[in-house]
Design an enzyme around this catalytic site. Structure first.
Site, PDB file in Angstrom:
ATOM      1  N   SER A  76     -39.858 -50.438   8.620  1.00  0.00           N
ATOM      2  CA  SER A  76     -40.708 -51.628   8.634  1.00  0.00           C
ATOM      3  C   SER A  76     -41.439 -51.886   7.333  1.00  0.00           C
ATOM      4  CB  SER A  76     -41.784 -51.472   9.713  1.00  0.00           C
ATOM      5  OG  SER A  76     -41.545 -52.301  10.783  1.00  0.00           O
ATOM      6  N   LYS A  79     -40.522 -54.849   5.254  1.00  0.00           N
ATOM      7  CA  LYS A  79     -40.875 -56.230   5.625  1.00  0.00           C
ATOM      8  C   LYS A  79     -41.807 -56.867   4.596  1.00  0.00           C
ATOM      9  CE  LYS A  79     -40.555 -55.116  10.575  1.00  0.00           C
ATOM     10  NZ  LYS A  79     -41.342 -54.708  11.770  1.00  0.00           N
ATOM     11  N   TYR A 201     -31.249 -57.546   7.826  1.00  0.00           N
ATOM     12  CA  TYR A 201     -32.519 -56.941   8.253  1.00  0.00           C
ATOM     13  C   TYR A 201     -32.344 -55.442   8.513  1.00  0.00           C
ATOM     14  CZ  TYR A 201     -36.344 -55.592  11.286  1.00  0.00           C
ATOM     15  OH  TYR A 201     -37.395 -54.912  11.835  1.00  0.00           O
ATOM     16  N   TYR A 253     -49.116 -52.341  12.878  1.00  0.00           N
ATOM     17  CA  TYR A 253     -48.774 -52.569  14.286  1.00  0.00           C
ATOM     18  C   TYR A 253     -50.022 -53.027  15.050  1.00  0.00           C
ATOM     19  CZ  TYR A 253     -44.636 -49.928  12.810  1.00  0.00           C
ATOM     20  OH  TYR A 253     -43.527 -49.489  12.152  1.00  0.00           O
ATOM     21  N   VAL A 271     -41.524 -46.864  11.263  1.00  0.00           N
ATOM     22  CA  VAL A 271     -41.207 -45.858  12.275  1.00  0.00           C
ATOM     23  C   VAL A 271     -40.558 -44.594  11.699  1.00  0.00           C
ATOM     24  CG1 VAL A 271     -41.075 -47.425  14.254  1.00  0.00           C
ATOM     25  CG2 VAL A 271     -39.028 -47.007  12.858  1.00  0.00           C
TER      26      VAL A 271
HETATM   27  N1  GLU Z   1     -35.700 -51.198  11.874  1.00  0.00           N
HETATM   28  C1  GLU Z   1     -36.794 -51.028  12.753  1.00  0.00           C
HETATM   29  C2  GLU Z   1     -36.756 -52.061  13.876  1.00  0.00           C
HETATM   30  O1  GLU Z   1     -36.537 -53.208  13.626  1.00  0.00           O
HETATM   31  C3  GLU Z   1     -38.080 -51.093  12.001  1.00  0.00           C
HETATM   32  C4  GLU Z   1     -39.188 -50.830  12.900  1.00  0.00           C
HETATM   33  C5  GLU Z   1     -40.413 -50.292  12.262  1.00  0.00           C
HETATM   34  O2  GLU Z   1     -40.371 -49.480  11.311  1.00  0.00           O
HETATM   35  O3  GLU Z   1     -41.472 -50.681  12.769  1.00  0.00           O
HETATM   36  O4  GLU Z   1     -36.931 -51.737  15.001  1.00  0.00           O
END
Ligand code: GLU
Length: 329
Positions: A76, A79, A201, A253, A271
């Site tokens: 994540s 992003k 993604y 989060y 994560v």
């Molecule tokens: N690739 C993960 C997903 O889309 C990233 C999630 C994360 O690190 O929060 O679920």
């Protein structure tokens, strides 16, 4: 194992920065709470004892302890950087028509859109991140991926690669993300082929970095978009405020509000167990420790950042940018 570059140029009131990191590393390495992410099967294979902390200053000094060369997928945390690239590609006004900037208070993988606008709430939750990635320009999937990898090269200072095992592991199990993409397609929030957007993604999430890279990338954002090690610009200066604002309000989060209250600096977690945090005009912080709490944040990472914020006076509204980290004149 600790590395230090030119500690002489940097002074911490009461304690050298490297000792602060060493003390925090020894204090929290015995903390055994949390569980590694397993919803992407490949991620479950990680060693939960790995632990590293790294700080890079905006003048390019590096302080690091623990397993800071250990490679992991960025997840994540990607992003944030993809949002910067989408802003560069389309400008603020257009990106805002596709992705909002409101925190959700919900889990990162919630299948929700803003009722009124039909936009995903923000670029840090999965729906918003998939919409953001779908905005990245390029003539075909390969060119779009190359632009993403080139962007990460500027931020890290070296070529980066996709972990294909993690990518295929997530692509074959990422049904929630696929559901979000279909929902956004239904409301016209994604234009292009959604399988291609999802592939990009999942690949951006599977880009391989280490804790040192996280701190350099954070320091690049702290340094108005210029990588402090290479001197190369990674992102247009005008979008730093957009990026840091959504990190501050949405980056951790559904712990983002408490994080803003207690730690008080823009940050993003993933994560994989990584967290990076940005103290504007001062430092970038990277922490890596795979076991996660119930909200998906690294247990040791949160503890370390809370302690660093207190010890170095990093909270933006407490010290107003004049932390205990002082560069010599
Ligand atoms: N690739 C993960 C997903 O889309 C990233 C999630 C994360 O690190 O929060 O679920």
């Amino acid at each position: 194992m600790a590395k230090q570059a030119n500690l002489g140029d940097l002074e911490i009131v009461s304690s050298p920065l490297l000792s602060v990191l060493q003390d925090l590393h020894s204090k929290y390495k015995s903390l055994q709470e949390g569980a590694v992410a397993n919803y992407i099967p490949e991620l479950a294979k990680v060693n939960p004892d790995l632990f590293s902390i790294c700080i890079v200053t905006v003048d390019g000094q590096v302080y690091e302890v623990g397993d800071y060369q250990q490679l992991f997928t960025i997840q994540s945390m990607s992003k944030v950087f993809a949002y910067g690239l989408a802003l560069e590609d389309h400008g603020r006004d257009y990106v805002l028509t596709r992705v909002g900037v409101e925190p959700t208070g919900e889990a990162f993988n919630s299948i929700i859109l803003d009722e009124r606008s039909k936009r995903p709430y923000n670029p840090m939750v999965n729906a918003g991140a998939i919409a953001t990635t779908s905005l990245i320009k390029g003539d075909g999937a390969t060119e779009r991926l190359n632009r993403v990898l080139e962007m990460f090269r500027r931020y890290t200072g070296h070529d980066v690669f996709v972990d294909m095992s993690v990518f295929t592991s997530e692509r074959s199990t990422g049904h929630r993300n696929r559901a979000m993409a279909h929902l956004m397609l239904n409301f016209g929030m994604i234009d292009q082929n959604i399988e291609e957007a999802l592939d990009l993604y999942f690949k951006q999430c599977a880009v391989i970095v280490n804790c040192h890279d996280l701190a350099v990338m954070a320091a690049t954002l702290a340094n108005k978009g210029i990588n402090p090690i290479t001197g190369e610009r990674a992102v247009d200066h005008q979008y730093i405020k957009d990026i840091l604002s959504v990190m501050y309000t949405c980056g951790m989060y559904n712990f983002a509000g408490e994080w803003a209250y207690t730690v008080g600096i823009p940050a993003k977690s993933g994560v994989c167990g990584g967290i990076f945090a940005v103290v504007p005009n001062q430092i970038g912080i990277g922490v890596f420790s795979p076991p996660l709490d119930v909200r998906g944040n690294s247990v040791r990472g949160v503890e370390v950042c809370q302690a660093l914020s207190q010890q170095l006076c990093l909270h933006l509204f407490e010290c107003g940018g004049s932390s205990k980290i002082k560069s010599e004149e």
